[in-house]
Every structure is written in structure tokens, then in C-alpha cells.
Design a protein around this motif. Structure first.
Motif, PDB file in Angstrom:
ATOM      1  N   LEU A 150       4.670   8.702  13.491  1.00  0.00           N
ATOM      2  CA  LEU A 150       4.962   7.279  13.674  1.00  0.00           C
ATOM      3  C   LEU A 150       5.820   6.735  12.541  1.00  0.00           C
ATOM      4  O   LEU A 150       6.685   5.864  12.759  1.00  0.00           O
ATOM      5  N   ILE A 151       5.606   7.251  11.321  1.00  0.00           N
ATOM      6  CA  ILE A 151       6.370   6.769  10.168  1.00  0.00           C
ATOM      7  C   ILE A 151       7.782   7.355  10.151  1.00  0.00           C
ATOM      8  O   ILE A 151       8.769   6.642   9.983  1.00  0.00           O
ATOM      9  N   LEU A 257      14.080  13.875   0.933  1.00  0.00           N
ATOM     10  CA  LEU A 257      14.475  13.186   2.159  1.00  0.00           C
ATOM     11  C   LEU A 257      14.084  11.710   2.121  1.00  0.00           C
ATOM     12  O   LEU A 257      14.826  10.826   2.582  1.00  0.00           O
ATOM     13  N   GLY A 258      12.862  11.449   1.553  1.00  0.00           N
ATOM     14  CA  GLY A 258      12.393  10.060   1.490  1.00  0.00           C
ATOM     15  C   GLY A 258      13.311   9.186   0.664  1.00  0.00           C
ATOM     16  O   GLY A 258      13.574   8.014   1.021  1.00  0.00           O
ATOM     17  N   ALA A 259      13.829   9.725  -0.456  1.00  0.00           N
ATOM     18  CA  ALA A 259      14.742   8.951  -1.302  1.00  0.00           C
ATOM     19  C   ALA A 259      16.003   8.577  -0.520  1.00  0.00           C
ATOM     20  O   ALA A 259      16.497   7.434  -0.607  1.00  0.00           O
ATOM     21  N   GLN A 260      16.519   9.528   0.280  1.00  0.00           N
ATOM     22  CA  GLN A 260      17.711   9.255   1.093  1.00  0.00           C
ATOM     23  C   GLN A 260      17.435   8.181   2.136  1.00  0.00           C
ATOM     24  O   GLN A 260      18.251   7.288   2.392  1.00  0.00           O
ATOM     25  N   PHE A 261      16.240   8.267   2.779  1.00  0.00           N
ATOM     26  CA  PHE A 261      15.898   7.297   3.826  1.00  0.00           C
ATOM     27  C   PHE A 261      15.705   5.900   3.252  1.00  0.00           C
ATOM     28  O   PHE A 261      16.066   4.891   3.876  1.00  0.00           O
ATOM     29  N   THR A 266      16.257   3.062   6.103  1.00  0.00           N
ATOM     30  CA  THR A 266      15.481   3.433   7.298  1.00  0.00           C
ATOM     31  C   THR A 266      14.002   3.633   6.997  1.00  0.00           C
ATOM     32  O   THR A 266      13.200   3.886   7.892  1.00  0.00           O
ATOM     33  N   MET A 267      13.619   3.545   5.727  1.00  0.00           N
ATOM     34  CA  MET A 267      12.210   3.716   5.329  1.00  0.00           C
ATOM     35  C   MET A 267      11.917   2.830   4.132  1.00  0.00           C
ATOM     36  O   MET A 267      12.760   2.674   3.249  1.00  0.00           O
ATOM     37  N   THR A 268      10.710   2.255   4.120  1.00  0.00           N
ATOM     38  CA  THR A 268      10.311   1.415   2.995  1.00  0.00           C
ATOM     39  C   THR A 268       9.557   2.243   1.964  1.00  0.00           C
ATOM     40  O   THR A 268       9.098   3.365   2.253  1.00  0.00           O
ATOM     41  N   ASP A 271       6.048   2.884   3.180  1.00  0.00           N
ATOM     42  CA  ASP A 271       5.964   3.966   4.184  1.00  0.00           C
ATOM     43  C   ASP A 271       5.984   5.338   3.507  1.00  0.00           C
ATOM     44  O   ASP A 271       5.243   6.250   3.897  1.00  0.00           O
ATOM     45  N   LEU A 272       6.867   5.477   2.489  1.00  0.00           N
ATOM     46  CA  LEU A 272       6.939   6.766   1.784  1.00  0.00           C
ATOM     47  C   LEU A 272       5.634   7.058   1.054  1.00  0.00           C
ATOM     48  O   LEU A 272       5.155   8.205   1.047  1.00  0.00           O
ATOM     49  N   THR A 273       5.030   6.029   0.453  1.00  0.00           N
ATOM     50  CA  THR A 273       3.761   6.213  -0.254  1.00  0.00           C
ATOM     51  C   THR A 273       2.655   6.658   0.713  1.00  0.00           C
ATOM     52  O   THR A 273       1.904   7.599   0.435  1.00  0.00           O
TER      53      THR A 273
END
Length: 579
Positions: A150-151, A257-261, A266-268, A271-273
Motif C-alpha cells: 500500500l505504501i 530507493l526511498g531517498a529518490q522517492f 512520490t513518498m513522504t 511513509d519511509l519511516t
């Protein structure tokens, strides 16, 4: 598995409650990272303290609920697993009571002890982990992965690679270790056998100064067990490195990948946490599952061994309409053959055809291994015949209720056993309702009263385990008295006066003639003096009847009996008789 789980009984409720509590605990924990993401995104980054306080309070409530559900799950898991082990022990013990001698021989005493101790403990621990962790871990794994999807669906595919890698590695390890654990429990039997044999025969070990030999034998059995455990645990040690490899792969990949998003919007950060939390939950669930699989691997070998006992069919079966009364003490062997191992071709008894009248005294004599004990074991149906039939009171012994038959056919076996408790307690094994006066009379008939009266506490004297504080002859006489309390129609003495002197032996036989004249008495002995006054004497040789007549006729016509008689007379008579 069905046989084992069937023993849950009333603890099924606790099992289902544990599963329900574990599921609720997981649900609470799954919601926590979602709340964390809201606090970061809507509270901290937006500088909105009211959101932080409000959702912080929600987190505390969820954590308290999680703690409560977890504690309840642990309580119900402990109750269910302990209840299962208690029921299993009772079921196995009750099953063993139905076994014939041949069933017990099949498993061996050390093997049965291992099943009731080590094996059941393994099953108890595995069952606790299954209903606690094996429910929690899969649910956590599934829910965590769903939340990851979902994330961020793209990142979830990457985590799936790590999951597949772990499943393959852990699965390969489990397949190999399962085979090793199967061998481990066989070695446990050998270890228990070594301990039991040494402890039960400790007097002989010390008398022959064989302590060093016994130590070496035990060390050898222990070393084999050690080697197998080292091998199994060495393989299981790969679980942790494989787990850490998957964890670091996921963390590095998620960070990159999270840093790029986040940069692309596209990601907060929240959300990454929360994604990191779900990754760790997912991988830790896999690790917990690997531990569960180890426990299940160990327990599967134990479950199979326990099921072997629970599913074992007793060789001796009760008839559909059992006869509850033995008419008299007559005994008939109609062309009986018997083998301890069916189909082996080696008979302990062959074509025995005997007819004994009620009230007769029959002596049985023969060399070692001639089948004397085998013969009398068939009368009280400790074994069943291979061919022919044994009749007591005119009926085949297989028609009687076994308890009724054995209450009327009393046996004093070669190996006399006394139990912890007073002398009276031991005597009342023969008749739980016997009065003290009846016990005294039985002891007089067995010539046991003379040494009991010398004890300071008399009939209240405590017998140590196995009768360690009485002599062999005293033990034999107590066992004879115990058998007499049954007031049987048939009394069998299987070499049961071998440890008493000939004078006492003669007094016991005279007491039998006076006190139980209507009881059929079968006396197995090595001494001619113990059987020469019997109504008839049976001579056995290699499982066959070699002679069956009175003492005088056998001396004239039977070479084996005459040889035994002359060897004892020329040798100076019995050990305690003057030549």
C-alpha cells in the motif's frame, strides 16, 4: 499428529483463545507504524502539536492493548501446552498398562521412558511456539507485506526477493536437520538404556569393579549424541547470517530507493519511516518462523515416536463376552506351541499336551531355557499361544476377562518385585481389602512372619524402592504371601523359593498343603528336593515334555530327571543341606 492433538481435550478452548489473542496483538502492532507516519507527516513536519498529542495518545492505547493481548496469549499458550503434555503422559501411561509383555519388549523400557520425558517435553515446547509464534509470525508477515504494498508497490517487489531467498535457505537447512533429529532421539534411547542398566545393577557393577567400563560405555553413548547435536546446531547456525544478509539488503535498498522517492515527491518521510518498521517486522517474522520450524523439526521425530505407542495395538485382546468366573483350578494344555516372535520358526514350546486336575501339586523341572517360565506364562495369559489352546477351569484362557483370570491364577515370578511403602502396603497388592489378620495368616503360610516379627515396626516396616532393605529370601517370601492373599484357584511359583534354605522351603510346601489344599499348585524349581513330594513332576527339555509322572517312576524311567537327581545327591545335596 492426529493422535497427539486428540489429547488436547479440555485445553482446546485455551488453544483457540491463544490464537485469537495473538491475532489481536498483531493487529495492534500493525497499526502502530501507520500512526507513526501520521505523527511525522501531519504533526512534526507541519509543526502541529495537537496532532502529535492526539495520535501519541492513540499509540499509547494501542501499545497497552498489544501488551494485554500478548500477555493473555502467553498465558493461554502455557496452559494449553502444559495441558497437552500432561494428557499425553497420562495417555501413554494408560496405554502401556494395556500392553502385553511382547508389546513392552517391542519398545523397550528405556524407549518408553524417553517418550514420556524428552519426547513429550519437545512436543510441549513446539506446541507452545506453534500456537503463539507460528500464528503471530505469519500474520505479521502477511499484514506487513500488505502495508508495504500500500505504501510503495515497487519497493515491495524488492522485499519479496529477500523473502524468497530466506525461504529457500531456511527450507534447505530444515530438510537436513530433520533427518539428524530423527537419529538424535534414537541415541537418547541408548543413553537412557545405559543409565537404567547401570543404576539398577549398581551392586553388581561395584562388586566386579566395573565402574570404569560403565563410565566408558556411557561416555560413548553421550559422545554420539553430542556429535549429532553439534552437526544439527552447526547447520542451524546458518539461519542468523542468512537473516542478517536479507535485513541489510532490504535496509540499504530501501534507503537508496526511498531517498529518490522522497526527492521526487512520490513518498513522504513518514511513509519511509513506517516502511522501515514493516520491513523489520516482515523479516523478523521470517526469523521467528525459522525458529518455529526448528522446533517443529525436532518435535516431528518426537510426535512419530509418541504416536507409535498410542497407536500400538495390544497383542492380547479382551473377548467380546468375557467370562468373569473361573470354575476350578484344572489346567489343560491341548497340543500347545508357542513362539516369542511369530513367524521366526523358533518355538519356546512345542506340542505341549498336559492335563492337570484341580487341587494337584505339580513340580516342573528342567534345564535353563527348557521353557519352564514360558509354560506358566501361558496359564495366566501373559502371552497367547501360537498353536493349540490352554484351558483353565475347563475354558480357553482367551474366553476369560483378563483381570478375572489373573485374580484366580496367582503368579510369583522369577524376578520378585516389591514397591516403596510398608510391608502391609506391599501385601495388599494381592488383595486391597485384606485385613491385617489376613495378611498375618498369609505371611505365616509363606514363613515370612518369622522375620517380620523381628523388625521394630513389624508390618508397618517401610520397604525401600525395589525391596533394597530386605534379603532375596525375605523378598521371595513376601511375594508368596502377597500371592496367597488373592486366594487363587491356581498358584504358580516360578523358581520362587530359590533364595530360601531347604528347611524353610519344606515348611512353605507343608503350609500350602494345610492352608490351600483345593488350590492347584505349580512349583518350578531347580532343586529336586523342592518338587519330589509333588503329586506329579513335569520334566521339560528344549520346550518339549520329556516326562510327566511321580518322583519314583521318573527316577526309574526318565534319564534327564535321574541325571539331575544324581548330580545333586552325589554333589552333596543342596547347598544348605548336609550330604
Amino acid at each position: 499428529m492426529k493422535q497427539v492433538l486428540h489429547q488436547l481435550g479440555r485445553y482446546r478452548k485455551d488453544t483457540f483463545l491463544c490464537i485469537a489473542m495473538a491475532a489481536l496483538e498483531v493487529l495492534m502492532e500493525i497499526l502502530l507504524p501507520v500512526i507513526t507516519a501520521i505523527i511525522i507527516d501531519q504533526g512534526l513536519e507541519a509543526a502541529n502539536l495537537s496532532v502529535v498529542y492526539r495520535y501519541g495518545a492513540v499509540m499509547v492505547v494501542l501499545a497497552l492493548f498489544s501488551l494485554t493481548f500478548g500477555a493473555l496469549a502467553g498465558k493461554f499458550a502455557a496452559s494449553a501446552s502444559s495441558g497437552l503434555s500432561a494428557n499425553l503422559r497420562e495417555a501413554i501411561y494408560a496405554k502401556i498398562q494395556t500392553f502385553s509383555f511382547s508389546n513392552t519388549d517391542k519398545f523397550s523400557v528405556p524407549g518408553l521412558v524417553t517418550r514420556m520425558t524428552t519426547d513429550i517435553t519437545n512436543v510441549q515446547n513446539a506446541f507452545m511456539m506453534v500456537i503463539r509464534i507460528a500464528v503471530r509470525a505469519p500474520l505479521m508477515l502477511i499484514f506487513s507485506y500488505v502495508m508495504c504494498l500500500l505504501i510503495s508497490p515497487p519497493m515491495s517487489l524488492m522485499f519479496l526477493v529477500a523473502v524468497v531467498f530466506l525461504v529457500v535457505v531456511l527450507g534447505a537447512i530444515m530438510v537436513v536437520t530433520l533427518k539428524i533429529f530423527n537419529r538424535v532421539f534414537q541415541k537418547y534411547d541408548d543413553l537412557n538404556a545405559s543409565v537404567q542398566e547401570n543404576v539398577s545393577a549398581i551392586r553388581v557393577v561395584k562388586a566386579f569393579v566395573r565402574e570404569e567400563y560403565e563410565n566408558q560405555k556411557f561416555s560413548k553413548a553421550s559422545a554420539k549424541l553430542y556429535q549429532l547435536f553439534v552437526k544439527a546446531e552447526g547447520l542451524l547456525a546458518f539461519n542468523s547470517p542468512a537473516m542478517m544478509l536479507a535485513v541489510y539488503f532490504c535496509i540499504i535498498s530501501a534507503s537508496w530507493l526511498g531517498a529518490q522517492f522522497i526527492v521526487s515527491g512520490t513518498m513522504t518521510t513518514g511513509d519511509l519511516t513506517s516502511l522501515f518498521s514493516y520491513i523489520m517486522s516482515l523479516l523478523m517474522s521470517l526469523m521467528m518462523l525459522s525458529v518455529v520450524v526448528v522446533m517443529i523439526s525436532m518435535s516431528m521425530a518426537s510426535i512419530r515416536r509418541i504416536s507409535q505407542v498410542l497407536t500400538e495395538t495390544p497383542d492380547l485382546k479382551e473377548p467380546e463376552k468375557p467370562v468373569l468366573e473361573v470354575a476350578d483350578g484344572s489346567i489343560d494344555f491341548d497340543h500347545v506351541s508357542f513362539s516369542y516372535k511369530q513367524g521366526s520358526g523358533k518355538n519356546a514350546l512345542s506340542d505341549i499336551d498336559l492335563h492337570i486336575k484341580s487341587g494337584e501339586t505339580i513340580g516342573v523341572i528342567g534345564g535353563t531355557g527348557s521353557g519352564k517360565s514360558s509354560l506358566v506364562n501361558l496359564i495366566c495369559r501373559l502371552y497367547d499361544v501360537s498353536e493349540g489352546a490352554v484351558r483353565v477351569g475347563g475354558l480357553d484362557v482367551r474366553q476369560y476377562d483378563m483381570e478375572a483370570l489373573r485374580n484366580q491364577v496367582s503368579v510369583v515370578l522369577q524376578k520378585n518385585t516389591l514397591f516403596s511403602g510398608t510391608i502391609l502396603d506391599n501385601l495388599r497388592w494381592g488383595n486391597p481389602e485384606a485385613t491385617e489378620e489376613e495378611c498375618v495368616q498369609a505371611c505365616r503360610a509363606a514363613c515370612a512372619d518369622e522375620f517380620i516379627d523381628r523388625f521394630p515396626d513389624g508390618y508397618q516396616t517401610r520397604i525401600e524402592r525395589g525391596g533394597a532393605n530386605v534379603s532375596g529370601g525375605q523378598k521371595q517370601r513376601l511375594c508368596i504371601a502377597r500371592a496367597l492373599l488373592k486366594k487363587p484357584k491356581v498358584l504358580i511359583l516360578d523358581d520362587s523359593t530359590s533364595a530360601v534354605d531347604t528347611t524353610t522351603d519344606a515348611r512353605i510346601r507343608a503350609a500350602f498343603a494345610e492352608n490351600i489344599p483345593g488350590t492347584t499348585k505349580i512349583i518350578i524349581a531347580q532343586r529336586v528336593s523342592s518338587v519330589e513330594h509333588a503329586d506329579r513332576i513335569l520334566v521339560l527339555d528344549e520346550g518339549r515334555v520329556n516326562g510327566f509322572d511321580i518322583h519314583e517312576h521318573l527316577l526309574e524311567n526318565n534319564a534327564i530327571y535321574r541325571e539331575i537327581y544324581e548330580s545333586q545327591i552325589k554333589g552333596g545335596g543342596d547347598f544348605d543341606q548336609p550330604a
